[in-house]
Design a protein around this motif. Sequence first.
Motif, short mmCIF file in Angstrom:
data_model
loop_
_atom_site.label_atom_id
_atom_site.label_comp_id
_atom_site.label_asym_id
_atom_site.label_seq_id
_atom_site.Cartn_x
_atom_site.Cartn_y
_atom_site.Cartn_z
N VAL A 294 0.85 -1.20 0.00
CA VAL A 294 0.00 0.00 0.00
C VAL A 294 0.88 1.24 0.00
O VAL A 294 0.61 2.21 -0.72
N ASP A 295 1.93 1.22 0.78
CA ASP A 295 2.86 2.35 0.82
C ASP A 295 3.52 2.56 -0.53
O ASP A 295 3.74 3.70 -0.94
N ALA A 296 3.83 1.49 -1.23
CA ALA A 296 4.43 1.63 -2.56
C ALA A 296 3.47 2.32 -3.52
O ALA A 296 3.90 3.16 -4.34
N ALA A 297 2.19 2.01 -3.42
CA ALA A 297 1.20 2.67 -4.29
C ALA A 297 1.10 4.16 -3.95
O ALA A 297 1.09 5.01 -4.85
N LEU A 298 1.04 4.47 -2.67
CA LEU A 298 0.98 5.88 -2.26
C LEU A 298 2.27 6.61 -2.59
O LEU A 298 2.25 7.79 -2.97
N SER A 299 3.39 5.94 -2.44
CA SER A 299 4.67 6.55 -2.78
C SER A 299 4.74 6.83 -4.28
O SER A 299 5.35 7.83 -4.69
N GLY A 300 4.13 6.00 -5.09
CA GLY A 300 4.10 6.24 -6.53
C GLY A 300 3.40 7.54 -6.86
O GLY A 300 3.85 8.30 -7.74
N VAL A 301 2.32 7.81 -6.16
CA VAL A 301 1.59 9.08 -6.38
C VAL A 301 2.44 10.26 -5.93
O VAL A 301 2.59 11.24 -6.66
N LEU A 302 3.02 10.17 -4.73
CA LEU A 302 3.86 11.26 -4.24
C LEU A 302 5.11 11.45 -5.09
O LEU A 302 5.52 12.58 -5.36
N ASP A 303 5.71 10.36 -5.53
CA ASP A 303 6.89 10.44 -6.38
C ASP A 303 6.57 11.14 -7.70
O ASP A 303 7.39 11.89 -8.23
N THR A 304 5.38 10.89 -8.23
CA THR A 304 4.98 11.55 -9.47
C THR A 304 4.81 13.05 -9.26
O THR A 304 5.23 13.86 -10.10
N LEU A 305 4.23 13.43 -8.13
CA LEU A 305 4.07 14.87 -7.83
C LEU A 305 5.42 15.55 -7.63
O LEU A 305 5.58 16.73 -7.97
N LEU A 306 6.39 14.85 -7.08
CA LEU A 306 7.71 15.41 -6.80
C LEU A 306 8.71 15.19 -7.93
O LEU A 306 9.90 15.44 -7.75
N LEU A 307 8.25 14.71 -9.06
CA LEU A 307 9.15 14.35 -10.15
C LEU A 307 10.08 15.48 -10.61
O LEU A 307 11.28 15.24 -10.77
N PRO A 308 9.61 16.72 -10.77
CA PRO A 308 10.57 17.77 -11.18
C PRO A 308 11.71 17.96 -10.18
O PRO A 308 12.87 18.12 -10.57
N TYR A 309 11.39 17.91 -8.90
CA TYR A 309 12.42 18.07 -7.87
C TYR A 309 13.39 16.89 -7.87
O TYR A 309 14.61 17.07 -7.78
N THR A 310 12.87 15.68 -7.96
CA THR A 310 13.74 14.51 -7.89
C THR A 310 14.61 14.35 -9.13
O THR A 310 15.71 13.83 -9.05
N ILE A 311 14.11 14.81 -10.28
CA ILE A 311 14.96 14.80 -11.48
C ILE A 311 16.14 15.73 -11.28
O ILE A 311 17.28 15.40 -11.60
N TYR A 312 15.87 16.92 -10.72
CA TYR A 312 16.95 17.86 -10.43
C TYR A 312 17.95 17.26 -9.43
O TYR A 312 19.16 17.34 -9.64
N LYS A 313 17.45 16.66 -8.34
CA LYS A 313 18.33 16.08 -7.32
C LYS A 313 19.13 14.90 -7.87
O LYS A 313 20.29 14.72 -7.50
N GLN A 314 18.54 14.11 -8.76
CA GLN A 314 19.26 13.00 -9.37
C GLN A 314 20.42 13.52 -10.21
O GLN A 314 21.52 12.99 -10.16
N HIS A 315 20.15 14.58 -10.95
CA HIS A 315 21.20 15.17 -11.79
C HIS A 315 22.29 15.82 -10.93
O HIS A 315 23.48 15.70 -11.24
N ALA A 316 21.88 16.49 -9.86
CA ALA A 316 22.84 17.22 -9.02
C ALA A 316 23.62 16.30 -8.07
O ALA A 316 24.84 16.45 -7.92
N ASP A 317 22.95 15.35 -7.43
CA ASP A 317 23.57 14.55 -6.37
C ASP A 317 23.77 13.08 -6.72
O ASP A 317 24.48 12.38 -6.01
N GLY A 318 23.09 12.58 -7.73
CA GLY A 318 23.18 11.16 -8.05
C GLY A 318 22.28 10.31 -7.16
O GLY A 318 21.45 10.83 -6.42
N SER A 319 22.44 9.03 -7.22
CA SER A 319 21.61 8.10 -6.46
C SER A 319 22.03 8.04 -5.00
O SER A 319 23.14 8.43 -4.64
N ILE A 320 21.14 7.52 -4.17
CA ILE A 320 21.44 7.29 -2.74
C ILE A 320 22.17 5.95 -2.67
O ILE A 320 21.60 4.89 -2.96
N VAL A 321 23.43 5.98 -2.30
CA VAL A 321 24.26 4.77 -2.27
C VAL A 321 24.12 4.08 -0.91
O VAL A 321 24.20 4.73 0.13
N ILE A 322 23.92 2.79 -0.96
CA ILE A 322 23.80 1.99 0.26
C ILE A 322 25.10 1.19 0.41
O ILE A 322 25.37 0.31 -0.40
N ASN A 323 25.88 1.51 1.41
CA ASN A 323 27.18 0.84 1.61
C ASN A 323 27.01 -0.43 2.38
O ASN A 323 26.36 -0.57 3.32
#
Length: 108
Positions: free
Chosen positions: A79-108
Amino acid sequence: MKIQAVMLATLMLAGCGTVQTVVRSDQVAADYLKDKKSHCGAVPRIYSGVTYDFCLLHAERPDDVDAFNYNNATPGVLVDAALSGVLDTLLLPYTIYKQHADGSIVIN
């Protein structure tokens, strides 16, 4: 009734994958996935909430010894994945910028 709805929404958003990856620091999200023994090496910022939830779905439980045992997929995470999909779509312009500026979140 409105106060109860706001409190419920606040509690649900506290565990939301999008909130965990966009609002909180990268290190907090990476540490949580590492503690859950996720098999993800990195989480891209674009649709990061959905990716975070899928990493949790395929994470090992402490009592699991088989890395291919997917019995820990709970309906709450789905259920959280479905809701996150909606929120991720709304935040898409911001996250595209952050992906370009900072790259992915690396898990060590």
